[in-house]
Design an enzyme around this catalytic site. Structure first.
Site, mmCIF file in Angstrom:
data_model
loop_
_atom_site.group_PDB
_atom_site.id
_atom_site.type_symbol
_atom_site.label_atom_id
_atom_site.label_comp_id
_atom_site.label_asym_id
_atom_site.label_seq_id
_atom_site.Cartn_x
_atom_site.Cartn_y
_atom_site.Cartn_z
ATOM 1 N N HIS A 128 0.839 -1.209 0.000
ATOM 2 C CA HIS A 128 0.000 0.000 0.000
ATOM 3 C C HIS A 128 0.874 1.260 0.000
ATOM 4 O O HIS A 128 0.726 2.136 -0.857
ATOM 5 C CB HIS A 128 -0.909 -0.038 1.237
ATOM 6 N N GLU A 129 1.793 1.327 0.946
ATOM 7 C CA GLU A 129 2.650 2.524 1.030
ATOM 8 C C GLU A 129 3.522 2.653 -0.215
ATOM 9 O O GLU A 129 3.845 3.757 -0.648
ATOM 10 C CB GLU A 129 3.515 2.493 2.299
ATOM 11 N N HIS B 245 1.750 4.567 -2.809
ATOM 12 C CA HIS B 245 1.915 6.009 -2.569
ATOM 13 C C HIS B 245 3.300 6.459 -3.033
ATOM 14 O O HIS B 245 3.459 7.500 -3.667
ATOM 15 C CB HIS B 245 1.810 6.320 -1.071
ATOM 16 N N GLU C 21 -4.595 7.889 -2.676
ATOM 17 C CA GLU C 21 -5.074 6.603 -2.146
ATOM 18 C C GLU C 21 -5.419 5.638 -3.271
ATOM 19 O O GLU C 21 -5.319 4.422 -3.108
ATOM 20 C CB GLU C 21 -6.269 6.809 -1.224
HETATM 21 ZN ZN ZN Z 1 -2.774 5.224 2.078
#
Ligand code: ZN
Length: 528
Positions: free
Chosen positions: A292-293, A296, A322
């Site tokens: 997830h990170e 980003h 996101e």
């Molecule tokens: Zn996030």
């Protein structure tokens, strides 16, 4: 002065302000990763001093003069600019309006610079200092309250943060709609009524869908499979997630990953800082939060480096941010193709821990759906209901319909209604998230909007590249990353989230692709 010279000077000034902002981010990262507990007050002082320097740079009157000239309102004479008034018509101002010829990129830079300048000049320096220091203290108060399950000690911090948020909204001209101000801060132009409509439609579809999925035989098998995964050494987890995040394209020469209480990603361009946390008996937790990170991080690394700090080199808002993390975490890393690539490498690294888990069980474990009271532990289906819960409470707090002291009870009631579960303690309820501790209200909706955008982007990807999972199975993620670079990252903040979605997918943002994706993925688990 020519228009080009004015643009060059403006860009120099806004890049300087942006650089100071990135130093603040670095201090905040350090605070959550390295800071000794005794250093908290000192760090609050440092943050306040830096915030004042940032504010002074961002509100430099020269920026105002250049903006006024570039917007054709008044001030500096820009050579070569055409007059915006038809000849002979009297101007209401004493000076003739002059409209310089700005190309699309210059217009985007000027519009964003105006937004930032207005925010900086409308907020008094004392207020900015007070808010920065409060944010730092708030974080430590939250961490202590969470550790000791003591909401009462945290309530005054929240009261103060709400008061600061209302004052901020009033300064910025959102006095009548402070919550819209909070949303707009993270996603320019976003309003509570838009979120209300999108979340309303999603909630209607999602609540019955969660019941359907959790009642399926596959759901029980998935939960049982996930429980089999335990005893994964942290060193091995660290090495495996490094291998995965590197394979999907994160450039570790321009970023790093460390450990913090709450995973996050900060930094930009050539210095992206990600964090995660490891649990021996939940090895998928650190892996998926890192992916997830990484989503980003890939976005930040993909922004046009030459334009860092201007509208052409900053992200389009948190909802789009996101969408990038969700797309890699969910559409990509929960797919069969992804695990055809990484399952052998995972087994090789953890032979003893994976011996009792077959391929089917692994795929089920990766896609286990089970309502939980903790947002960051939630699966991608029920996750959205956690966001709806926070959105509804934030809306009530800002409307004055809910008092801070009643928040724990309201949280428990909403959790029961939406998730069918009540947290056993405030630590597992209202104290679980870091966001409100530094006044980051209005941030939560971007997570769910990001899920919607990710699903809508994903169907565009599948239309262009129907067999993309075959590429994943070969460990090749380059086409997808290239497509995101070209269609999302390269645009910086030229477009709002809504406009970007329309341009890339040909459709307005809707929860329908997300619901379709969840139905297809979780309906497909009952394969036996
Ligand atoms: Zn996030």
């Amino acid at each position: 002065m020519t228009t080009d010279a004015a643009m060059t000077e403006l860009i120099t000034l806004i890049k300087r302000a942006h650089a100071l902002g990135t130093i603040g981010e670095l201090l905040a990262w350090d605070e959550q990763v390295n800071l000794p507990p005794g250093g908290a007050e000192q760090r609050a002082t440092q943050q306040a001093a830096l915030a004042a320097a940032h504010h002074a740079a961002a509100s430099d009157p020269r920026i105002g003069e250049l903006l006024a000239a570039l917007e054709g309102r008044q001030g500096l004479d820009l050579a070569g600019a055409s007059t915006g008034q038809p000849p002979g018509r009297p101007d209401s101002d004493a000076r003739p309006a002059v409209v310089p010829q700005l190309d699309d990129d210059q217009q985007a830079v000027v519009a964003q610079a105006r937004r930032d300048y207005d925010r900086a000049t409308k907020l008094p320096a004392d207020f900015v200092r007070e808010k920065a220091a409060q944010g730092s203290r708030g974080y430590h108060a939250w961490a202590r309250a969470r550790a000791t399950d003591d909401f009462a000690s945290y309530a005054p911090v929240l009261e103060k943060n709400l008061e600061l948020a209302r004052r901020e909204a009033a300064y910025l001209g959102f006095g009548g709609a402070p919550y819209d101000c909070m949303l707009d801060k993270h996603d320019p132009g976003l309003t509570a009524s838009v979120v209300d409509r999108l979340f309303g439609e999603l909630k209607r579809e999602l609540v019955p869908l969660v019941r359907e999925i959790t009642a399926s035989p596959a759901a029980a098998r998935a939960v049982a499979a996930a429980e089999k995964l335990c005893g994964f050494p942290l060193d091995g987890q660290r090495a495996f997630l490094r291998e995965v995040t590197e394979a999907i394209g994160f450039d570790y020469s321009r970023g790093r990953i460390d450990v913090s209480l709450h995973p996050f990603c900060s930094g930009t361009g050539s210095d992206v800082r990600m964090t995660t946390r490891y649990k021996e008996h939940q090895p998928l937790d650190a892996l998926f939060s890192s992916i997830h990170e990484t989503g980003h991080g890939l976005y930040e690394q993909g922004l046009p480096a030459a334009h860092l700090g201007t509208a052409l080199g900053i992200h389009a808002g948190m909802a789009v941010h996101e969408s990038q993390s969700r797309l890699w975490e969910n559409q990509v890393a929960r797919s069969l193709g992804f695990w055809r690539c990484f399952e052998p490498r995972w087994r090789e690294r953890f032979p003893a821990q994976t011996a009792g888990v077959n391929a089917d069980e692994l795929y089920l474990a990766v896609n286990a759906v089970e309502p939980t009271v903790i947002r960051v532990d939630a699966d991608e289906v029920t996750y959205n209901l956690h966001i709806v819960l926070r959105f509804e409470l934030e809306k009530q707090l800002f409307a004055g319909a809910l008092a801070v002291r009643d928040l724990p009870a309201a949280w428990r009631a909403a959790s029961r209604e939406l998730l069918g579960l009540e947290p056993a303690s405030d630590r597992e309820g209202v104290l679980q998230d870091v966001h409100w501790s530094d006044g980051s209200f209005g941030y939560f909706p971007s997570y769910c909007l990001g899920n919607m955008i990710a699903a809508q982007l994903w169907y565009r990807v599948l239309a262009l590249r129907p067999a993309i999972e075959e590429e994943f199975a070969r460990g090749d993620f380059s086409w997808l990353l290239g497509w995101l670079r070209e269609n999302v990252h390269a645009h910086g903040r030229r477009f709002s989230a809504m406009e970007l979605v329309r341009r890339v997918t040909g459709d307005t943002l809707s929860p329908r692709p997300l619901v379709r994706y969840l139905r297809e993925r979780y309906g497909g688990l009952d394969r036996e």
